[in-house]
Design an enzyme around this catalytic site. Sequence first.
Site, PDB file in Angstrom:
ATOM      1  N   GLY A   9       0.860  -1.192   0.000  1.00 45.60           N
ATOM      2  CA  GLY A   9       0.000   0.000   0.000  1.00 45.60           C
ATOM      3  C   GLY A   9       0.890   1.234   0.000  1.00 45.60           C
ATOM      4  N   VAL A  74      -2.954   0.159   4.246  1.00 44.83           N
ATOM      5  CA  VAL A  74      -4.071   0.467   3.339  1.00 44.83           C
ATOM      6  C   VAL A  74      -5.264   0.936   4.167  1.00 44.83           C
ATOM      7  CG1 VAL A  74      -3.293  -1.181   1.586  1.00 44.83           C
ATOM      8  CG2 VAL A  74      -4.957  -1.918   3.281  1.00 44.83           C
ATOM      9  N   SER A 128       1.528   6.962  14.643  1.00 45.80           N
ATOM     10  CA  SER A 128       1.052   8.337  14.717  1.00 45.80           C
ATOM     11  C   SER A 128       2.093   9.313  14.210  1.00 45.80           C
ATOM     12  CB  SER A 128       0.687   8.710  16.151  1.00 45.80           C
ATOM     13  OG  SER A 128       0.282  10.070  16.188  1.00 45.80           O
ATOM     14  N   LYS A 182      -3.268   3.273  20.477  1.00 49.09           N
ATOM     15  CA  LYS A 182      -3.299   4.300  19.420  1.00 49.09           C
ATOM     16  C   LYS A 182      -4.673   4.978  19.386  1.00 49.09           C
ATOM     17  CE  LYS A 182      -2.354   6.957  15.950  1.00 49.09           C
ATOM     18  NZ  LYS A 182      -3.396   7.184  15.051  1.00 49.09           N
ATOM     19  N   HIS A 185      -4.801   7.392  22.114  1.00 54.93           N
ATOM     20  CA  HIS A 185      -3.983   8.531  21.670  1.00 54.93           C
ATOM     21  C   HIS A 185      -4.852   9.489  20.848  1.00 54.93           C
ATOM     22  CE1 HIS A 185      -1.907  10.534  18.353  1.00 54.93           C
ATOM     23  NE2 HIS A 185      -0.867  10.680  19.145  1.00 54.93           N
ATOM     24  N   ASN A 186      -5.602   8.928  19.910  1.00 54.51           N
ATOM     25  CA  ASN A 186      -6.439   9.780  19.070  1.00 54.51           C
ATOM     26  C   ASN A 186      -7.541  10.457  19.867  1.00 54.51           C
ATOM     27  OD1 ASN A 186      -4.840   8.765  17.013  1.00 54.51           O
ATOM     28  ND2 ASN A 186      -6.527   8.670  15.569  1.00 54.51           N
ATOM     29  N   GLU A 189      -6.014  13.232  21.467  1.00 50.68           N
ATOM     30  CA  GLU A 189      -5.795  14.239  20.405  1.00 50.68           C
ATOM     31  C   GLU A 189      -7.074  15.078  20.208  1.00 50.68           C
ATOM     32  OE1 GLU A 189      -4.143  12.535  16.690  1.00 50.68           O
ATOM     33  OE2 GLU A 189      -5.864  13.375  15.638  1.00 50.68           O
ATOM     34  N   ARG A 287     -17.597  18.120  17.885  1.00 45.78           N
ATOM     35  CA  ARG A 287     -17.431  18.002  16.430  1.00 45.78           C
ATOM     36  C   ARG A 287     -18.770  17.666  15.787  1.00 45.78           C
ATOM     37  NH1 ARG A 287     -11.672  15.237  14.603  1.00 45.78           N
ATOM     38  NH2 ARG A 287     -10.372  16.206  16.190  1.00 45.78           N
TER      39      ARG A 287
HETATM   40  C1  6PG Z   1      -2.078  10.513  14.057  1.00 45.40           C
HETATM   41  C2  6PG Z   1      -3.460  10.996  13.740  1.00 45.40           C
HETATM   42  C3  6PG Z   1      -3.983  10.278  12.542  1.00 45.40           C
HETATM   43  C4  6PG Z   1      -5.125  10.993  11.853  1.00 45.40           C
HETATM   44  C5  6PG Z   1      -6.405  10.952  12.606  1.00 45.40           C
HETATM   45  C6  6PG Z   1      -7.282  12.140  12.326  1.00 45.40           C
HETATM   46  O1  6PG Z   1      -1.913  10.068  15.170  1.00 45.40           O
HETATM   47  O2  6PG Z   1      -1.208  10.598  13.190  1.00 45.40           O
HETATM   48  O3  6PG Z   1      -4.287  10.775  14.822  1.00 45.40           O
HETATM   49  O4  6PG Z   1      -4.265   8.982  12.937  1.00 45.40           O
HETATM   50  O5  6PG Z   1      -4.746  12.278  11.564  1.00 45.40           O
HETATM   51  O6  6PG Z   1      -7.055   9.796  12.186  1.00 45.40           O
HETATM   52  O7  6PG Z   1      -8.513  11.853  12.811  1.00 45.40           O
HETATM   53  P1  6PG Z   1      -9.839  12.551  12.408  1.00 45.40           P
HETATM   54  O8  6PG Z   1      -9.903  12.613  10.904  1.00 45.40           O
HETATM   55  O9  6PG Z   1     -10.875  11.691  13.000  1.00 45.40           O
HETATM   56  O10 6PG Z   1      -9.767  13.914  13.001  1.00 45.40           O
END
Ligand code: 6PG
Length: 480
Positions: A9, A74, A128, A182, A185-186, A189, A287
């Site tokens: 991919g 992918v 990430s 992960k 983590h998001n 984020e 959101r």
């Molecule tokens: C990372 C980001 C990556 C991506 C997210 C964005 O750690 O590199 O988190 O995984 O940018 O999926 O998420 P959204 O599109 O849901 O905001």
Amino acid sequence: AEANVGVVGLAAMGASLARNLARHGNKVAVYNRSYARTEKLIAEHGDEGAFFPAETMEAFVDSLAKPRTAIIMVKAGEPTDAMIDALADLMEPGDIIVDAGNAHFPDTIRREKAISARGLHFVGCGVSGGEEGALLGPSMMPGGTEESWTTLKPIFESIAAKAEGEPCVTHIGADGAGHFVKMVHNGIEYSDMQLIAESYDLMRRGLGMTPAEIGDVFAAWNETELDSYLIEITAEVLRQVDKKTGKPLVDLIVDHAGMKGTGTWTVQAALDLAVPVTGIGEAVFARGLSSQGDLREEAQRQGFDGPTGAIDMPAEDCAAFVEDIREALYASKIVAYAQGFNEITEAAKKYGWDIDLAAVARIWRGGCIIRAKFLNRISEAFESGEANVSLLFAPYFKDAIETAQRSWRRVVSRAVAFGIPVPAFSSSLAYFDGLRSDRLPAALIQGQRDYFGAHTYQRVDMPGAFHTLWATEEREEIEA
Ligand code: 6PG
């Protein structure tokens, strides 16, 4: 068969990862469903290291030295399943398939089961740092077996970001542990971004500052304990001027926040575990609200009465209020991390993962989107055991919250009074106050539950389960 690793991919992330691997001395087999993309990678970057382009998946697998290691990058879902199956059919016991996409951890658990039953290793690995991270050094969160980690360790350490010289990768735990971490983590984020957005809103609408002025504030905050990638890029986004109109670009961007699902998964998993991740939850819902265009338009038409968002405050007090916002942001951020780590702890218990939280904090110090200076403090707090129950109880963070508390309350109460939504700030504060409370109104809820459903309750003054005949004359209490 010469390649020590392969990438399947070659879209933006996969191509960047393959180049990163090659640049660090790996011999990299590359395969993409359409060969044109493979050719493009080789034409543009073939001189960066040793690539072994393959036109077919058979050729790709043949070019890998044993145990074969193939990293799939992918689209999550169907395409990933298809690729895993195709690879597994061609590979042999002992070979390793790594899924480096943003897979949902239950899928990773399911895939690991199926692939390991065939004698192969399957490793779900969170990656990430976006495209740039994949190329220059991501933070990596692999799950899977210890045995596969032995093979993967030198490869991943060669390409991961470095924080104070240490590679930002560690073996997180068995099967889906890497993708779970992960995912959290998001989620963090999302909450970081929402808290920053609320801070911006308070300054923009509340104090009437310009985006450039607010950009300067964030740049200054980046020199404090808030020092982080997201604060840094926020300053840049806010300072950006639109070339066509000369206006601040942020003012021209449609205010509907998108999402691809990882934040939602974090909250869903937390709901299943009954762990409050209120900061992350509010970030996902905010959101959602922003993107409910029709509903928001109708609300505009309804013309509800109420404060406009402009905070009525003497100009000389504004600087102090900006400082309050910084403190509130820091305190709320600590809560969001505490909640996220709490979710990881509970999931580890449920799924039987042995996760070293200090190591997780350490590998988040570099490469990833939530990289931040204060992760040093977080890893120290877990290492010393001070954060075993909650990050909030580690002395460093307890002090930080206590210092911030008055500012935090002023920000939330002003926001409420003047009509600026601060769901992440206020829900984090409510969580903190909930924890601090000696008695919670949950006692009343237990009474209600017992009233309508005979669900029973416990008493503070004696052991046992009790049910009250609430509606009878005598209001009798009986032991259930
Ligand atoms: C990372 C980001 C990556 C991506 C997210 C964005 O750690 O590199 O988190 O995984 O940018 O999926 O998420 P959204 O599109 O849901 O905001």
